[in-house]
Design an enzyme around this catalytic site. Structure first.
Site, PDB file in Angstrom:
ATOM      1  N   GLU A  39       1.730 -29.304  33.030  1.00  0.00           N
ATOM      2  CA  GLU A  39       1.000 -30.222  33.911  1.00  0.00           C
ATOM      3  C   GLU A  39       0.890 -31.598  33.263  1.00  0.00           C
ATOM      4  OE1 GLU A  39      -0.522 -30.453  37.090  1.00  0.00           O
ATOM      5  OE2 GLU A  39      -0.870 -32.453  36.242  1.00  0.00           O
ATOM      6  N   GLY A  90      -4.219 -31.658  42.959  1.00  0.00           N
ATOM      7  CA  GLY A  90      -5.012 -32.425  43.913  1.00  0.00           C
ATOM      8  C   GLY A  90      -6.396 -31.833  44.150  1.00  0.00           C
ATOM      9  N   VAL A 237      15.285 -30.244  33.517  1.00  0.00           N
ATOM     10  CA  VAL A 237      15.432 -28.793  33.710  1.00  0.00           C
ATOM     11  C   VAL A 237      16.935 -28.549  33.808  1.00  0.00           C
ATOM     12  CG1 VAL A 237      14.964 -26.831  35.242  1.00  0.00           C
ATOM     13  CG2 VAL A 237      13.272 -28.662  35.034  1.00  0.00           C
ATOM     14  N   HIS A 477      -1.996 -37.093  52.545  1.00  0.00           N
ATOM     15  CA  HIS A 477      -1.363 -35.839  52.972  1.00  0.00           C
ATOM     16  C   HIS A 477       0.144 -35.985  53.104  1.00  0.00           C
ATOM     17  CE1 HIS A 477      -5.492 -34.885  54.934  1.00  0.00           C
ATOM     18  NE2 HIS A 477      -5.483 -34.605  53.661  1.00  0.00           N
ATOM     19  N   GLY A 510       3.653 -28.820  48.491  1.00  0.00           N
ATOM     20  CA  GLY A 510       3.661 -29.451  49.812  1.00  0.00           C
ATOM     21  C   GLY A 510       5.030 -29.917  50.259  1.00  0.00           C
TER      22      GLY A 510
HETATM   23  C1  LIG Z   1      -8.562 -38.172  47.832  1.00  0.00           C
HETATM   24  C2  LIG Z   1      -7.851 -36.970  48.395  1.00  0.00           C
HETATM   25  C3  LIG Z   1      -8.553 -36.092  49.228  1.00  0.00           C
HETATM   26  C4  LIG Z   1      -7.889 -34.987  49.772  1.00  0.00           C
HETATM   27  N1  LIG Z   1      -8.606 -34.110  50.538  1.00  0.00           N
HETATM   28  C5  LIG Z   1      -7.980 -33.024  51.045  1.00  0.00           C
HETATM   29  C6  LIG Z   1      -8.706 -32.065  51.804  1.00  0.00           C
HETATM   30  O1  LIG Z   1      -9.909 -32.188  52.014  1.00  0.00           O
HETATM   31  N2  LIG Z   1      -8.038 -30.990  52.281  1.00  0.00           N
HETATM   32  C7  LIG Z   1      -6.698 -30.817  52.071  1.00  0.00           C
HETATM   33  O2  LIG Z   1      -6.146 -29.837  52.552  1.00  0.00           O
HETATM   34  N3  LIG Z   1      -5.998 -31.689  51.336  1.00  0.00           N
HETATM   35  C8  LIG Z   1      -6.603 -32.785  50.815  1.00  0.00           C
HETATM   36  N4  LIG Z   1      -5.900 -33.670  50.050  1.00  0.00           N
HETATM   37  C9  LIG Z   1      -4.463 -33.424  49.848  1.00  0.00           C
HETATM   38  C10 LIG Z   1      -4.243 -32.380  48.776  1.00  0.00           C
HETATM   39  O3  LIG Z   1      -4.806 -32.804  47.563  1.00  0.00           O
HETATM   40  C11 LIG Z   1      -2.734 -32.134  48.613  1.00  0.00           C
HETATM   41  O4  LIG Z   1      -2.180 -31.861  49.860  1.00  0.00           O
HETATM   42  C12 LIG Z   1      -2.473 -30.963  47.689  1.00  0.00           C
HETATM   43  O5  LIG Z   1      -3.087 -31.164  46.445  1.00  0.00           O
HETATM   44  C13 LIG Z   1      -0.972 -30.788  47.492  1.00  0.00           C
HETATM   45  O6  LIG Z   1      -0.774 -29.606  46.762  1.00  0.00           O
HETATM   46  P1  LIG Z   1       0.567 -29.357  45.941  1.00  0.00           P
HETATM   47  O7  LIG Z   1       0.556 -27.959  45.482  1.00  0.00           O
HETATM   48  O8  LIG Z   1       1.707 -29.823  46.764  1.00  0.00           O
HETATM   49  O9  LIG Z   1       0.525 -30.342  44.684  1.00  0.00           O
HETATM   50  P2  LIG Z   1      -0.653 -31.036  43.899  1.00  0.00           P
HETATM   51  O10 LIG Z   1      -1.948 -30.372  44.150  1.00  0.00           O
HETATM   52  O11 LIG Z   1      -0.576 -32.502  44.175  1.00  0.00           O
HETATM   53  O12 LIG Z   1      -0.255 -30.754  42.383  1.00  0.00           O
HETATM   54  C14 LIG Z   1       0.912 -31.228  41.806  1.00  0.00           C
HETATM   55  C15 LIG Z   1       0.680 -31.388  40.319  1.00  0.00           C
HETATM   56  O13 LIG Z   1       1.935 -31.580  39.680  1.00  0.00           O
HETATM   57  C16 LIG Z   1       1.787 -32.486  38.617  1.00  0.00           C
HETATM   58  N5  LIG Z   1       3.092 -33.076  38.317  1.00  0.00           N
HETATM   59  C17 LIG Z   1       3.804 -33.946  39.060  1.00  0.00           C
HETATM   60  N6  LIG Z   1       4.969 -34.242  38.457  1.00  0.00           N
HETATM   61  C18 LIG Z   1       4.997 -33.552  37.291  1.00  0.00           C
HETATM   62  C19 LIG Z   1       5.932 -33.451  36.214  1.00  0.00           C
HETATM   63  N7  LIG Z   1       7.085 -34.111  36.235  1.00  0.00           N
HETATM   64  N8  LIG Z   1       5.611 -32.669  35.148  1.00  0.00           N
HETATM   65  C20 LIG Z   1       4.439 -31.982  35.136  1.00  0.00           C
HETATM   66  N9  LIG Z   1       3.521 -32.046  36.119  1.00  0.00           N
HETATM   67  C21 LIG Z   1       3.801 -32.808  37.191  1.00  0.00           C
HETATM   68  C22 LIG Z   1       0.771 -33.482  39.130  1.00  0.00           C
HETATM   69  O14 LIG Z   1       0.120 -34.107  38.049  1.00  0.00           O
HETATM   70  C23 LIG Z   1      -0.165 -32.603  39.958  1.00  0.00           C
HETATM   71  O15 LIG Z   1      -1.283 -32.197  39.213  1.00  0.00           O
HETATM   72  C24 LIG Z   1      -6.527 -34.772  49.477  1.00  0.00           C
HETATM   73  C25 LIG Z   1      -5.837 -35.641  48.624  1.00  0.00           C
HETATM   74  C26 LIG Z   1      -6.485 -36.728  48.086  1.00  0.00           C
HETATM   75  C27 LIG Z   1      -5.724 -37.649  47.168  1.00  0.00           C
END
Ligand SMILES: Cc1cc2nc3c(=O)[nH]c(=O)nc-3n(C[C@H](O)[C@H](O)[C@H](O)COP(=O)(O)OP(=O)(O)OC[C@H]3O[C@@H](n4cnc5c(N)ncnc54)[C@H](O)[C@@H]3O)c2cc1C
Ligand code: SF4
Length: 545
Positions: A39, A90, A237, A477, A510
């Site tokens: 991470e 997130g 990778v 989103h 996502g």
């Molecule tokens: C302010 C805010 C409020 C939100 N509120 C809501 C809500 O109420 N309800 C909802 O459903 N969604 C909400 N969202 C959206 C939600 O956060 C995202 O849709 C969700 O987190 C996406 O999940 P994910 O598994 O795709 O990736 P993420 O949760 O974004 O996780 C991806 C992770 O990968 C890491 N990463 C990226 N590149 C690399 C790399 N090269 N090497 C290592 N690590 C890496 C990042 O640091 C991150 O921690 C909100 C977003 C924000 C910004």
């Protein structure tokens, strides 16, 4: 007994610890695999989270500038994309609204017909909801009551609903802030404290009440053996032994993400990889790896079908309001102003006023120069008519307590494309750049509702300055870019999230979502990851070939 000699450092390496990554880590560990989660962001504890958004270095993520927070903003021509960056992805910054999209989403986009989604998904939504501790919001704050009144005035009061949230709420009538032994996982989880309705979810919960991933999926994964490597950014990778499809395993290279000076890359080997770096993060990494020759067989569809949930941020500032509008949970309620248009009441906690710097007087009209002129006319006119009130509207202090943000999302489809190109202003290296038709920043019916809301509340309707000046909408989103499809000519993964062209390589975040959901996406990302992991057999039955 001799310790077992392993040929690989780990069975699976999961890149990113957000919703898809944490589910993958937990389920793979549970199935007996040796798992590492790499991470890029930092690990946060309630006491290390910033008190307000003025603490920029602990809120924003831009490590090269010394900002090592958990919230990132990326500017593109078609949208400003907000996303989280932390152990727990997130979930650290999200508002914890966890909604199920309408059934219709499974009939549109490139995933339509590839599985019996409508009969398969309910069980995975159920598991995801249980793991994320979803319940109906019992805490309505002043902003939610205003939304309800405005909806009634607009004739859509019957659509008002309390959001479903991933927050440990107190029993109705009881005050928050009480600590209880693990309420969610039959004693396997952590003790938890109930919500005090401070409205601070988006700034990170400093009371341990929000069900962030580091308190559920990721906590359980680590407890049962997964290794989490924070502040480590994956940069490469590659298939091992030059076996092009990765059936001999992979090597994963990572660098420290929070130092100014480059450190030697760390190298890990594994049999399988799960990309879970979010829609933007996974696209960025895969574009880079396809370009540098590490993963040349990644589909040419990479970067296509990126969706922003067709969002617009509007709202109202109500300086005369005697109630503190920041109270409640970050997103406490919502309404539907028509079949396609969904609005939620959002708030920031007291003192977190920085977003107020981007707020301005609501302006209608088609985007472009005419809208900017109209906006200037509105501002100047308002300054003449009500100078003190207008100046007060632009004052950032007190913004969070006096403002209700209206997050408008449309379920109508609209998509952009991301490409890997050298921008004209920086030809030295390639970046993600957006292409395609404009995403609308002006949703007329949402603006009309904001005006009604302001009239009911006795305030002024507001919108975001970048939406007016640059015609660029903001979105939290961003989804798609590596969508599920039947072949690599249409998408990047198949309907079990296996990357086309490679063995033991998955995408669980996502980026795989193939339709506009019209609701916040995290519950769907979690449920899809649960489904993807259900196809991977326990370690004893693994057939890596
Ligand atoms: C302010 C805010 C409020 C939100 N509120 C809501 C809500 O109420 N309800 C909802 O459903 N969604 C909400 N969202 C959206 C939600 O956060 C995202 O849709 C969700 O987190 C996406 O999940 P994910 O598994 O795709 O990736 P993420 O949760 O974004 O996780 C991806 C992770 O990968 C890491 N990463 C990226 N590149 C690399 C790399 N090269 N090497 C290592 N690590 C890496 C990042 O640091 C991150 O921690 C909100 C977003 C924000 C910004
Ligand atoms: S409202 Fe406050 S206490 Fe409740 S979950 Fe959000 S940040 Fe935590």
């Amino acid at each position: 007994m001799q310790p077992q000699a392993y040929k690989f450092d780990f069975d699976f390496i999961v890149i990113g610890s957000g919703f898809g990554g944490s589910v993958s880590a937990h389920r793979l560990t549970e199935k007996g695999y040796r798992v590492a989660v790499i991470e890029m962001g930092r690990r946060w504890r309630p006491e290390t989270l910033p008190r307000t958004s003025w603490s920029l270095h602990r809120w924003l993520w831009r490590p090269k500038l010394g900002l090592r927070g958990f919230f990132s903003m990326r500017l593109f021509r078609h949208a400003t994309i907000f996303h989280g960056c932390a152990v727990g992805g997130g979930s650290i910054t999200y508002a914890s609204t966890l909604l199920t999209p309408p059934d219709g989403v499974w009939n549109s986009g490139s995933w339509a017909g590839l599985a019996n989604w409508k009969s398969e998904m309910p069980q995975h939504y159920e598991t995801a909801s249980r793991m994320l501790g979803v319940s109906e919001n019992t805490i309505l704050g002043p902003a939610d009551h205003l939304l309800q009144r405005a909806a009634e005035a607009a004739g859509c009061g019957h659509t008002f609903y309390r959001t479903r949230i991933g927050i440990f709420q107190p029993v109705r009538g009881e005050p928050g802030g009480k600590t209880f032994p693990d309420p969610f996982f039959g004693g396997d989880g952590l003790p938890r404290t109930t919500c005090i309705a401070c409205g601070g979810c988006i700034m990170g919960c400093r009371y341990g009440a929000k069900n962030t991933l580091d308190l559920n999926y990721l906590y359980l994964a680590e407890k049962h053996g997964a290794r989490v490597l924070p502040e480590s950014k994956v940069t490469d990778v590659r298939p091992l032994n030059a076996v092009g499809d990765g059936s001999d395993g992979y090597e994963v290279l990572a660098v420290k993400s929070t130092t100014w000076f480059p450190r030697p890359r760390r190298r890990f080997t594994c049999r399988g990889v799960v990309f879970a770096a979010s829609s933007l993060g996974t696209m960025e990494l895969l574009f880079h790896l396809r370009e540098n020759g590490s993963l040349p067989a990644i589909s040419a569809s990479l970067g296509q079908h990126v969706r922003t949930n067709s969002e617009s941020l509007i709202g109202a500032r109500i300086p005369v309001c005697r109630k503190d509008l920041s109270q409640g949970v970050a997103i406490g309620s919502g309404i539907y102003i028509d079949q396609h248009t969904h609005i939620e009441a959002v708030r920031y906690p007291k003192g977190s006023d920085t977003m107020g710097l981007l707020a301005t007087i609501l302006t209608d009209g088609r985007p472009g120069a005419r809208r900017i002129i109209l906006w200037l006319k509105n501002v100047v006119g308002s300054l003449f008519r009500r100078p003190f009130t207008t100046l007060r509207l632009f004052r950032p202090w007190g913004w969070a307590q006096e403002t209700v943000i209206l997050l408008c999302m449309q379920a109508l489809d609209g998509e952009i494309e991301m490409r890997w190109q050298r921008p004209w202003f920086w030809p030295l290296r390639k970046f993600l750049v957006s292409r395609g038709g404009k995403v609308p920043t002006y949703i007329p019916q949402a603006n009309e509702f904001a005006k009604k809301f302001a009239a009911v509340a006795g305030g002024t309707a507001m919108s975001m300055l970048p939406e007016i000046l640059f015609d660029v909408p903001g979105t939290a989103h961003c989804i798609g870019g590596c969508v599920i499809a039947d072949s690599s000519s249409q998408g990047v993964v198949d309907c079990q999230h296996r990357v086309f062209g490679y063995k033991n390589m998955y995408i669980c975040d996502g980026s795989v979502v193939a339709a506009n959901l019209g609701v916040n996406p995290s519950l769907t990302i979690t449920a899809l990851a649960e489904r993807a992991m259900s196809f991977i057999p326990p370690v004893a039955g693994a057939s890596w070939g």
